[in-house]
Enzyme design. Sequence first.
Site, PDB file in Angstrom:
ATOM      1  N   TYR A  82       0.765  -1.372   0.055  1.00 20.97           N
ATOM      2  CA  TYR A  82      -0.013  -0.111  -0.157  1.00 20.97           C
ATOM      3  C   TYR A  82       0.930   1.342   0.154  1.00 20.97           C
ATOM      4  CZ  TYR A  82      -3.697  -3.181   0.825  1.00 20.97           C
ATOM      5  OH  TYR A  82      -4.636  -4.317   1.048  1.00 20.97           O
ATOM      6  N   ASP A 141      -0.574 -12.149   8.687  1.00 23.45           N
ATOM      7  CA  ASP A 141       0.251 -13.160   8.077  1.00 23.45           C
ATOM      8  C   ASP A 141       1.864 -12.818   8.090  1.00 23.45           C
ATOM      9  OD1 ASP A 141      -1.374 -15.401   7.269  1.00 23.45           O
ATOM     10  OD2 ASP A 141      -2.446 -14.221   6.059  1.00 23.45           O
ATOM     11  N   HIS A 402       4.343  -5.725  -5.529  1.00 25.13           N
ATOM     12  CA  HIS A 402       2.701  -5.898  -5.939  1.00 25.13           C
ATOM     13  C   HIS A 402       1.997  -5.034  -5.468  1.00 25.13           C
ATOM     14  CE1 HIS A 402       1.564  -6.999  -1.714  1.00 25.13           C
ATOM     15  NE2 HIS A 402       2.750  -7.517  -1.459  1.00 25.13           N
ATOM     16  N   TYR A 483     -11.175  -2.172   1.195  1.00 20.83           N
ATOM     17  CA  TYR A 483     -11.141  -1.857   2.650  1.00 20.83           C
ATOM     18  C   TYR A 483     -10.057  -0.841   2.954  1.00 20.83           C
ATOM     19  CZ  TYR A 483      -7.515  -4.795   4.543  1.00 20.83           C
ATOM     20  OH  TYR A 483      -6.152  -5.290   4.662  1.00 20.83           O
ATOM     21  N   ARG A 484      -9.134  -0.603   1.831  1.00 20.99           N
ATOM     22  CA  ARG A 484      -7.772  -0.065   2.112  1.00 20.99           C
ATOM     23  C   ARG A 484      -7.142   0.283   0.893  1.00 20.99           C
ATOM     24  NH1 ARG A 484      -3.790  -3.802   5.700  1.00 20.99           N
ATOM     25  NH2 ARG A 484      -2.156  -2.266   5.985  1.00 20.99           N
TER      26      ARG A 484
END
Length: 529
Positions: A82, A141, A402, A483-484
């Site tokens: 992000y 994770d 990514h 959501y983000r």
Amino acid sequence: MSPNRHAFIPALAEIVGIDNVESSEKELEDWRDPYDYRGTHRRKPLAVVSPASTEEVQAIVRAAGVHKVPLWSFSTGRNYGYGGPASATAHAVLVSLRRMNRILEVNEESAYAVVEPGVRFFDLYEALGERGHTLWPSIPDLGWGSVVGNTLEHGVGFTPLGDHPMRQCGMEVVLADGTVLRTGMGAMEGNRASYHAKRGFGPSADGLFMQSNFGIVTKMGVWLTPRPEVFMSCDVRIEREEDLPALVDLTRKLLLDSTLQNSPIIYNTLRIARAFGGVGREYWYTGEGSIPDEGLDEMASQLDCGRWFMRFALYGRREVVNANFGVCERTFGEIPDARVEGRLFDGASVPTELGEDTLGSTQKPSDALKALRHQCAAVQAGVPSLTLLENVRWEDASVAGHLDYSPVAPTTGPEAERVVTMLQRCYLEAGMDLSASLMISARSFTTISMLWYDTEDAEAVAAAKTFLRTLIKTGAEHGYAPYRSHLDVMDEVAHLFDFGHHALSRFNNRIKYALDPAGILSPGKQGIL
Ligand code: ADP
């Protein structure tokens, strides 16, 4: 705002010491968006400052107001997909809270901890063990991020207290004018229930500091899970792509009636192949475009993970866990060929029973299931790891990056089918492989779909960003929002929330203007000015 760099940097050095201010070209390179195109440094900051206390954060905020330089704060800056530590706008001063890494309190009786923003999941886990506590943290994770940063970004974990914003209790926040505020019961000096009761008196302010730029969080209470007598790490493997809706419907029922206590994740085959297959994409497919369906069947067969693999866990007393596992076997047994398995651990010795991480030895697809199960058991018992970084084996690890698109939808079979079909179509058109995981809760699920690219290839990076925009737009046409979001698309995502002529955005901007009229704190965060 015209940044007054020359005067501000000495002012920062005065506050935190010269060693805790970085401003050389070389130093600033370490603080870029790690997955942006490597050839340029977009949004280069003016400097990075690392305070060690709430008082230093207050002084920095006040000085930024005087010098009219915007700040961009983060806890550890490891939300790589992000934007990592990078700011939404260039020329900001990054406020790294990594040095504020103290665990201020652990309360065994009431099962909570109070942490500073630099405390990583690894740190909390290790401290609980070293101090002899019988409490489990909830972790995502990847264990390298911070408890506070993840919570503020609406992150999730996979023990029974996995909804991180929900298990947060009591914040300390520095506002743009340097005021220190505490939320909930902690707003009363000397209150004895500051980290026990989520609500205080009046509006709950905590949510205003999540995914926002209204303040810098310098302390947070987090609830922990008492170690259970036993813990069972379970999975369901589904052989046919089209059985996903049934799996989602059955899972919802088991979540709603509390048979399942944590948030299950459903992985598609490709997601598992990337993370645990031990081989690169070329092993599976060398043709044009996305890997075709037959290729995915072959992958599922060699990895022995099914076309969908769902992990979940059961916690509590031995009799109850065994009985609940029986319920799960019966329930998921309604899906033809579904395979349900569980591994029971003694709650007191989970890390010992887990043994060594097997991933290093995963050199071939037939080892994947073992490695995957190891990771699932660890994360569901609050044992942090970096196993999922293995994703980058699929490409050249040194250059892979990514972006994630993560729409939220109601937890029903038809909705799951609708989201997955929508994504499959988009990925197929783009000639890309859909690597997806569905994080399920009782009423909604979030699909994390990943877009991988070579960070040294300017065109590939640009294409990935264009594709991300396509996904956001297509998702919105279907009634879903993420959501983000990555920094690059925060405005676009904020714009989707358009009810009442963007009433929510206008509300946010009014609060922002009231608290921070000069726009000192994280301008552009979540599309708020
Ligand atoms: P991680 O814990 O994964 O490293 P970050 O520290 O990068 O996460 O935080 C993610 C985002 O959350 C940041 O970009 C920032 O916008 C916000 N954030 C993180 N920590 C704080 C904080 N202590 N106060 C205010 N906002 C924060």
